[in-house]
Motif scaffolding. Structure first.
Motif, short mmCIF file in Angstrom:
data_model
loop_
_atom_site.label_atom_id
_atom_site.label_comp_id
_atom_site.label_asym_id
_atom_site.label_seq_id
_atom_site.Cartn_x
_atom_site.Cartn_y
_atom_site.Cartn_z
N GLU A 24 43.03 34.39 44.49
CA GLU A 24 44.22 35.22 44.47
C GLU A 24 45.02 34.91 43.21
OE1 GLU A 24 46.49 34.99 48.05
OE2 GLU A 24 47.99 36.39 47.31
N VAL A 25 45.40 35.95 42.49
CA VAL A 25 46.21 35.76 41.28
C VAL A 25 47.54 36.46 41.51
CG1 VAL A 25 46.39 36.22 38.82
CG2 VAL A 25 44.17 35.66 39.82
N GLU A 26 48.60 35.68 41.46
CA GLU A 26 49.93 36.23 41.73
C GLU A 26 50.38 37.14 40.62
OE1 GLU A 26 53.28 33.69 42.73
OE2 GLU A 26 51.83 32.48 43.85
N SER A 27 51.16 38.13 41.01
CA SER A 27 51.71 39.06 40.04
C SER A 27 52.53 38.29 39.00
CB SER A 27 52.59 40.06 40.78
OG SER A 27 53.02 41.05 39.90
N GLY A 28 52.28 38.58 37.73
CA GLY A 28 53.06 37.98 36.65
C GLY A 28 52.64 36.59 36.25
N SER A 29 51.61 36.03 36.87
CA SER A 29 51.22 34.67 36.53
C SER A 29 50.19 34.65 35.41
CB SER A 29 50.65 33.96 37.76
OG SER A 29 49.39 34.51 38.09
N LEU A 30 49.97 33.44 34.88
CA LEU A 30 48.93 33.26 33.87
C LEU A 30 47.90 32.30 34.45
CD1 LEU A 30 49.74 32.52 30.10
CD2 LEU A 30 47.53 32.24 31.17
N THR A 31 46.72 32.83 34.72
CA THR A 31 45.68 32.04 35.38
C THR A 31 44.51 31.82 34.45
OG1 THR A 31 46.29 32.84 37.57
CG2 THR A 31 44.03 32.04 37.30
N GLU A 150 50.40 49.40 28.02
CA GLU A 150 51.14 48.70 29.07
C GLU A 150 50.31 48.49 30.33
OE1 GLU A 150 55.44 49.71 29.23
OE2 GLU A 150 54.86 51.22 27.76
N PRO A 151 49.23 47.71 30.20
CA PRO A 151 48.38 47.47 31.36
C PRO A 151 49.12 46.60 32.37
CG PRO A 151 47.77 45.98 29.59
CD PRO A 151 48.82 46.91 29.03
N GLN A 152 48.68 46.67 33.61
CA GLN A 152 49.30 45.83 34.63
C GLN A 152 48.61 44.49 34.74
OE1 GLN A 152 49.38 49.12 37.66
NE2 GLN A 152 51.36 48.16 38.02
N VAL A 153 47.40 44.43 34.17
CA VAL A 153 46.66 43.17 34.16
C VAL A 153 46.07 42.97 32.77
CG1 VAL A 153 44.63 41.97 35.06
CG2 VAL A 153 46.04 43.32 36.60
N HIS A 179 53.31 35.70 26.87
CA HIS A 179 53.31 35.92 28.31
C HIS A 179 54.69 35.73 28.89
CE1 HIS A 179 52.66 34.90 32.59
NE2 HIS A 179 51.83 35.92 32.49
N ASP A 180 55.46 34.78 28.33
CA ASP A 180 56.82 34.57 28.81
C ASP A 180 57.70 35.79 28.53
OD1 ASP A 180 56.07 32.14 29.73
OD2 ASP A 180 56.79 31.02 27.98
N VAL A 181 57.35 36.56 27.49
CA VAL A 181 58.13 37.76 27.15
C VAL A 181 57.62 38.97 27.92
CG1 VAL A 181 58.83 39.29 25.27
CG2 VAL A 181 58.53 36.84 24.84
N VAL A 182 56.31 39.15 27.96
CA VAL A 182 55.75 40.38 28.51
C VAL A 182 55.52 40.32 30.02
CG1 VAL A 182 53.89 42.08 28.27
CG2 VAL A 182 54.66 40.83 26.28
N HIS A 183 55.28 39.14 30.57
CA HIS A 183 55.15 38.98 32.03
C HIS A 183 54.06 39.78 32.68
CE1 HIS A 183 58.23 36.24 32.85
NE2 HIS A 183 59.21 36.97 32.36
N VAL A 184 53.01 40.10 31.93
CA VAL A 184 51.93 40.84 32.54
C VAL A 184 50.99 39.83 33.22
CG1 VAL A 184 50.69 40.84 30.30
CG2 VAL A 184 50.02 42.45 32.07
N THR A 185 50.50 40.20 34.39
CA THR A 185 49.56 39.33 35.11
C THR A 185 48.36 39.07 34.21
OG1 THR A 185 50.22 40.48 37.11
CG2 THR A 185 48.26 39.06 37.26
N THR A 186 48.09 37.81 33.92
CA THR A 186 47.08 37.50 32.91
C THR A 186 46.02 36.55 33.46
OG1 THR A 186 48.75 37.73 31.19
CG2 THR A 186 46.74 36.57 30.58
N VAL A 187 44.77 36.88 33.22
CA VAL A 187 43.68 35.97 33.57
C VAL A 187 42.88 35.74 32.30
CG1 VAL A 187 41.63 35.58 34.99
CG2 VAL A 187 43.53 36.93 35.89
N PHE A 188 42.67 34.48 31.93
CA PHE A 188 41.82 34.25 30.77
C PHE A 188 40.74 33.23 31.07
CE2 PHE A 188 42.90 30.27 28.52
CZ PHE A 188 43.97 29.85 29.27
N VAL A 189 39.60 33.47 30.44
CA VAL A 189 38.44 32.63 30.65
C VAL A 189 38.35 31.62 29.52
CG1 VAL A 189 35.93 32.70 30.36
CG2 VAL A 189 37.03 34.22 32.00
N THR A 190 38.09 30.37 29.85
CA THR A 190 37.92 29.36 28.81
C THR A 190 37.01 28.25 29.31
OG1 THR A 190 39.05 27.82 27.35
CG2 THR A 190 40.01 28.14 29.52
N HIS A 191 36.35 27.57 28.36
CA HIS A 191 35.59 26.39 28.75
C HIS A 191 36.32 25.14 28.27
CE1 HIS A 191 34.13 27.33 24.65
NE2 HIS A 191 34.27 26.03 24.52
#
Lengths: 318, 267
Positions: A24-31, A150-153, A179-191
């Protein structure tokens, strides 16, 4: 917009890329989706984007079932590791693309693109082609392009993976600020666990297609749920079958309860910390991290035999 | 020293080969055409039959090239981007016209559309003439010039990958928008190159059309058939004059291709 991944699996032939993952990824979070290469984290991100379809399970965007929705109807922004820049278009045309295909009025497109070029500091590059940009600039263009409609995710697939260390660190910091300015729900992949720790609100650790643990960066570090998380998120020593963080090792001059004999093979001063590398009786390598004060007081020297004792330790069921 | 010798030697061999095989015959045709001045050549070109032959060649080319361009692009996208049963087969069949002698193609069409052919009976019952008329000539030309666009576009599509197309989709573009705005601009040089080769092939087609056209003078005679007809009628001046126009067109097409093709960009 919240994202709900419900029991999603994906196979490529015999290879199970994603194995019954729920997240679950909360609205507006950075995961961050964190995992080694081949762990399935990118596939999971692409399933959320609709670029791959799940064999089973559901994707809910804002509570709406989006499992069978085409990517162009999910209202997402996607940033690719290798930029996926439109090579035959200028920076301005690249950024405007998402607005043009939505047939927005010309003035609106112009203003929005100007705003985004300013945001990603590419105002002076509007008429250049991607081939005339550096990697960091191309990726900033990629971000502006993804954000324009202006995507939601916002989904980022190893966005800084192809960049050199300095640009990487810069963009990472910059993404957090953005992200602190735009507040769009963000998911990023990293190793890169440091990258995940530094900028995300929540980290989901993925290994062999499975979700190992989800939590705040601090929770993962302090309370890892598995051996994999313990060793992948932060460094860990194996002291007689017990896992210990380098800064949780005490170095003693005398044997004590629960201590293990080891020899110092190398000392590195890292500014405020001192890194002490040791070999135990079996030859296994251990690393202890001491503060400079502790190190200077202790009078340790290379070649010295010491007894190491874990201050905190963890055991995981195998 | 040896290096220089090898290099020069290679060049001399390549140029000599070209001269003997290509330029020699071309030069002789030019020389023979204008042996007695421009007037006889002009007269030969302006007979109604010859004008009709050129017209027919242009009409056939004007139909076959767009058809094969669309087909070639669609096939290339299917081969590179899609998975479907029979894909390997399609890949092989596209090359068939390159391997097959055009005369065989003509004969096959003859068998299909002839009076006793599979489609021929039904078509003649409905008053549609295919054989010895424009339709069969167009079909034959389409067949022999079919592979060029697909063969040019396939490697380019592979090379550019599908990331840009994926990016377009995530930005809200429909399949059509993605095709027109991303895919087509990315493969444009390959398409243009393929169109030029297709055009050259259509203009020069002889064998298949010779079989299905019936070679009716002033009716179903294309420019290449006209050359043969003039030659058989011992009108060498006429045959040479028409050949010159065909050769010049081919050279023009090739020059155009070299000029428009951007430096360093793979076609």
């Amino acid at each position: 917009m919240s994202i709900l991944v419900r029991n999603v699996s994906k196979r490529f032939g015999d290879f199970i890329a994603v194995d019954h993952v729920s997240l679950e990824v909360e609205s507006g979070s950075l995961t961050a989706l964190l995992g080694p290469s081949g762990s399935g984290k990118s596939t999971l991100l692409r399933i959320i984007a609709g670029l791959e379809t799940a064999d089973e399970g559901q994707i809910l965007l804002s509570g709406r079932d989006a499992t069978r929705l085409a990517p162009q109807r999910r209202n997402i922004g996607f940033v690719f590791q290798h930029y996926a820049a439109f090579k035959h278009m200028t920076v301005r045309e690249n950024v405007a693309f998402g607005l043009k295909v939505r047939k927005r009025p010309k003035e609106e497109i112009r203003d929005r693109v100007d705003e985004l070029l300013h945001l990603v500091q590419l105002e002076g590059f509007a008429h250049r082609y991607p081939a005339q940009l550096s990697g960091g600039q191309r990726q900033r263009m990629g971000l502006a392009r993804a954000l324009a409609p202006e995507p939601q995710v916002l989904l980022l697939d190893e966005p800084f993976g192809a960049l050199d260390a300095r640009v990487r660190a810069e963009l990472r910091e910059w993404l957090r600020q953005l992200h602190d300015v735009v507040h769009v729900t963000t998911v990023f992949v990293t190793h890169d666990q440091a990258e995940a720790m530094e900028i995300s609100d929540q980290i989901a650790v993925v290994n062999h297609g499975r979700l190992e643990q989800v939590g705040a960066p601090r929770d993962l570090y302090d309370r890892p749920a598995s051996e994999f998380v313990m060793t992948f998120v932060g460094d860990a020593n194996d002291v007689g079958g017990r896992l210990v963080r380098p800064h949780d090792l005490e170095l003693l001059n005398e044997p004590a309860d629960g201590s293990v004999e080891a020899m110092i093979v190398r000392v590195t001063i890292l500014g405020r910390d001192a890194k002490v590398e040791l070999h135990d009786a079996g030859g296994a390598e251990l690393v202890a991290l001491l503060t400079r004060d502790d190190f200077d007081d202790s009078g340790l020297w290379r070649g010295q035999t010491v007894w190491i004792r874990p201050k905190h330790e963890r055991a995981f069921a195998a | 020293m040896r290096n220089l010798f090898t290099r020069l030697g290679l060049r001399v061999v390549a140029l000599l080969y070209l001269a003997v095989i290509l330029l020699g015959p071309l030069a002789i045709v030019f020389w023979r055409t204008f042996e007695d001045g421009v007037a006889p050549a002009w007269d030969a070109l302006t007979t109604p039959e010859t004008i009709n032959a050129f017209k027919l060649t242009l009409i056939i080319t004007a139909i076959a090239v767009p058809v094969n361009t669309v087909f070639g692009i669609v096939c290339a996208i299917a081969i590179v981007r899609r998975k479907f049963p029979g894909k390997a087969l399609l890949n092989v069949f596209i090359d068939l016209p390159l391997a097959l002698s055009p005369v065989v193609v003509g004969l096959a069409l003859f068998l299909l559309y002839g009076r006793e052919g599979w489609f021929g009976t039904w078509l003649s019952d409905h008053g549609i003439d295919v054989l010895f008329a424009l339709p069969s000539m167009v079909i034959a030309t389409i067949f022999v010039s079919l592979p060029f666009v697909a063969r040019e576009v396939v490697p380019t599509l592979r090379e550019i990958g599908d990331e840009q197309e994926q990016a377009a989709r995530t930005l809200g573009a429909t399949g059509w928008q993605t095709f027109w705005r991303i895919t087509l601009p990315s493969i444009r040089w390959a398409v243009i190159y393929g169109v030029i080769l297709t055009t050259a092939r259509c203009l020069g087609e002889y064998g298949a059309v010779a079989v299905v056209s019936g070679r009716l003078q002033g009716e179903t005679e294309t420019a290449t058939l006209r050359v043969q007809e003039r030659y058989d009628a011992f009108d060498l001046a006429g045959a040479y004059a028409i050949s010159i126009v065909l050769a010049l067109t081919a050279i023009l097409v090739l020059v155009a291709m070299t000029v428009i093709r951007p430096r360093g960009e793979a076609a």
